[in-house]
Design a protein around this motif. Sequence first.
Motif, PDB file in Angstrom:
ATOM      1  N   TYR A 235      75.273  23.007 133.855  1.00 11.46           N
ATOM      2  CA  TYR A 235      74.822  23.392 132.522  1.00 11.46           C
ATOM      3  C   TYR A 235      75.271  22.374 131.474  1.00 11.46           C
ATOM      4  CZ  TYR A 235      79.530  25.145 131.427  1.00 11.46           C
ATOM      5  OH  TYR A 235      80.868  25.250 131.177  1.00 11.46           O
TER       6      TYR A 235
ATOM      7  N   MET B 280      64.527  23.772 128.305  1.00 13.73           N
ATOM      8  CA  MET B 280      65.724  23.161 128.893  1.00 13.73           C
ATOM      9  C   MET B 280      66.982  23.928 128.490  1.00 13.73           C
ATOM     10  SD  MET B 280      64.776  19.132 128.343  1.00 13.73           S
ATOM     11  CE  MET B 280      66.372  18.561 128.880  1.00 13.73           C
TER      12      MET B 280
ATOM     13  N   THR C 187      69.323  18.359 126.638  1.00 16.94           N
ATOM     14  CA  THR C 187      68.649  19.170 125.616  1.00 16.94           C
ATOM     15  C   THR C 187      69.035  18.724 124.213  1.00 16.94           C
ATOM     16  OG1 THR C 187      68.680  21.058 127.138  1.00 16.94           O
ATOM     17  CG2 THR C 187      68.262  21.517 124.816  1.00 16.94           C
TER      18      THR C 187
ATOM     19  N   LEU D  10      72.714  19.576 131.512  1.00 15.22           N
ATOM     20  CA  LEU D  10      71.465  20.055 130.924  1.00 15.22           C
ATOM     21  C   LEU D  10      71.581  20.199 129.409  1.00 15.22           C
ATOM     22  CD1 LEU D  10      70.592  22.724 133.631  1.00 15.22           C
ATOM     23  CD2 LEU D  10      69.284  20.659 133.136  1.00 15.22           C
TER      24      LEU D  10
ATOM     25  N   ALA E  46      69.542  25.706 130.985  1.00 17.90           N
ATOM     26  CA  ALA E  46      70.983  25.441 130.954  1.00 17.90           C
ATOM     27  C   ALA E  46      71.762  26.751 130.929  1.00 17.90           C
ATOM     28  CB  ALA E  46      71.335  24.587 129.738  1.00 17.90           C
TER      29      ALA E  46
END
Length: 771
Positions: free
Chosen positions: A451, A420, A458, A454, A424
């Motif tokens: 991003y 992930m 993450t 993400l 990103a």
Amino acid sequence: MKFGKEFEAQMVQEWQEAYVDYSNLKSILKDILRFKQLNNVPSPMAATIKGKLKRNASLYRAFSGLTSRFRPESTLNNNEDEVILVSAVQGRDGEGDYQTMFLRSNEEGAEHELVFFRRLDDEFNKVIKFYKKNVAEVIVEADELSKQMNALIALRIKVDNPVIGENDVVNLVPNGFSSNSSSIDHPTNAWSMMNVIQEEKKKEDNDGINGGEGNKKEGFKAAPLEVLDHVKINVEVGTPLSTLKAVIKSSKSNLSFSRKELRTAEEKITRAIVEFYRKLRLLKSYCFLNQLAFSKIMKKYDKITSRNASKAYLQMVDKSYFGSSDEVTTLMERVEDTYAKHFANGNRRKGMKKLRSQAKRERHRITFLYGLFSGCSIALIVAIIVNLHARALLNSVERDQYMVNIFPLYSLFGYVALHMLMYAGNTYFWKRYRINCPFIFGFKQGTELGYRQLLLLTSGLSLLTLAAVISHLDIEIDPRTQTFRTLTELIPLFLLILVVSIAFCPFNIIYRSSRFFLIRCAFRCVCAPLYKVTLPDFFLADQLTSQVQAFRSLEFYLCYYVWGNFRERSNKCEDSEVYRVFYIVVAIVPYWLRFIQCLRRLLEEKDAAHGVNGLKYLSTIAAVALRTIYQFQKQKTTAWLVLAAATSGMATIFNTYWDIVIDWGLLRRKSSNPWLRDKLVLAHKVVYFLAMALNCVLRLVWMQQVLGIQTVLFLHGTALTAVVASLEIIRRGIWNFFRLENEHLNNVGKYRAFKSVPLPFCYDHNGDNSM
């Protein structure tokens, strides 16, 4: 912001070659300015010429074969203030091209201005041809949508009131429009293009004014329900059921006049209209930006040369088809009326909100949260390291037991979080270098994850994982919590259940649309032979091939908590033959799915390249299987070592070549960028060579399984396996960027900026006229 940067930022990236080359024209103007400054050329407006003489027409220079015979008669009387003459001439391809004659060619430095106008003509003709072509295409699409709408309205009437009479049907038939007619040659045809879009509104207005006779006066006729006799429903061969049906019978079926059929047709036409409206908006933006670019560049020319040429040139731009056509604007208005009338219950605001879906607004709380989660994750990592050293856990007797039984349980989340994180990073660089990943992946506008989102996911996953790890260590080490040993062993299982529950959560929280998009793609990968393979499907399948160790960790979860004695932290999984067989199977499943996708594409597209790609995955399956068998051998023989090394070596060479040459499009000997591509997104070419070298190196990580490198690195075998798996994930992240860059450049080269949306109805030639 300067206009050049704003112009580049607002252009449709897939059409960037079709826009005015503003930077090139600007560089020519800089050459003109530089020449004037070096040679101290006086301003033409300030120069005084005594005894002005008439120039002969033969002194005028013309571009692209343009001579004085192309000048219109109205311009034969020479105007001393006149700088350029613009005329339309017949081109070699039969289309009219605009060409400019520069009337001051005998002045000092005029050759630079000649180059400028020659280039300006080329750019204008390029722009107008591209615009004409796309307008002609949208008019044909509008005609098709009109017919589809005609059939949809008839189907609605049939489903809602099967006994309705023909005289009660609203008029939806286009007013004598033929899809073969060209609105480029006859602009007024565009006004009759989408009568189906406004005919109900016109009917209501005419009924109120003329007592119901408006339809006859406007030339409309009632839409007959007999149109349904010539229409079939399109069965999209993309689902397992439709694929099986297509094998037995035709992929098109007769209408059953069911509500399910109506809902399906409405959904498809809605998507088609939204995508069609998006195309119209981009065409309008294309027209406006290019007109603005011509205006800006001509004003710069006037400012640098102290001439007054912009007025004449911009008048030509305004009078050309590019500046005077209104088909796109008209179609946009009628599409808006249609969508509001038929899909938003007459609520124009609601309809416009769906047609013009807005991009997601960046929220500061997302940045704050992923910053907070990242900081907490770093603090937890530090705390874990301190615990390990302070309590000498690395030298503990139970170290090997912990690494064998517990470490694989938590490493699963580490693999997912790292993947992930790489995605990103890819998303950030795709956005920075204007690679249109939402269009390539087919994300619905406004639902794609940036991003920041993400990174939030993450960091949240890493925070949960690290919190579980440190709580596991604390509970296990503290003598007061020894009675909770069973609960301690269940922490990884609880964490896995939590993550899976969030992924499949049906509520509209935590980016539901993106989660379900991923789940749908994963399901299509599993059912690869029965689904049409799209780019998101095989792109996800490629990601799965880099998560082999994660699948093996899932297998270990099953073994440890079902067959293993997790209360005593012991298991005999690796001693079981069944476990070893499935250890190989789960490793080759991602490659097998990718192989099946290649076969499906080979059968559909008849492209031998997909067959070769399938052989690549077969070679990888053989390499992975033989390496794993060699790894499980207690008495490692030379024969198995040679087999494992040979198959792995061949698969590595095959995969590396395919990555660099096919997927990335690099190593082109005759390219304008030696050993790269003609078109590159990144400015620094060394990045491509570094990526190729790194890809080759990371492709060789399999050697540690064959050569036993773990004894050299002084790492536990489980930890080294995790490091190797992480390196493969990093390699995949690098591959992702260049793979999508190559796909983006292919779309740019073919001007593909829109999705192909399937329509619900098909009709035969006999029914074509009735629609």
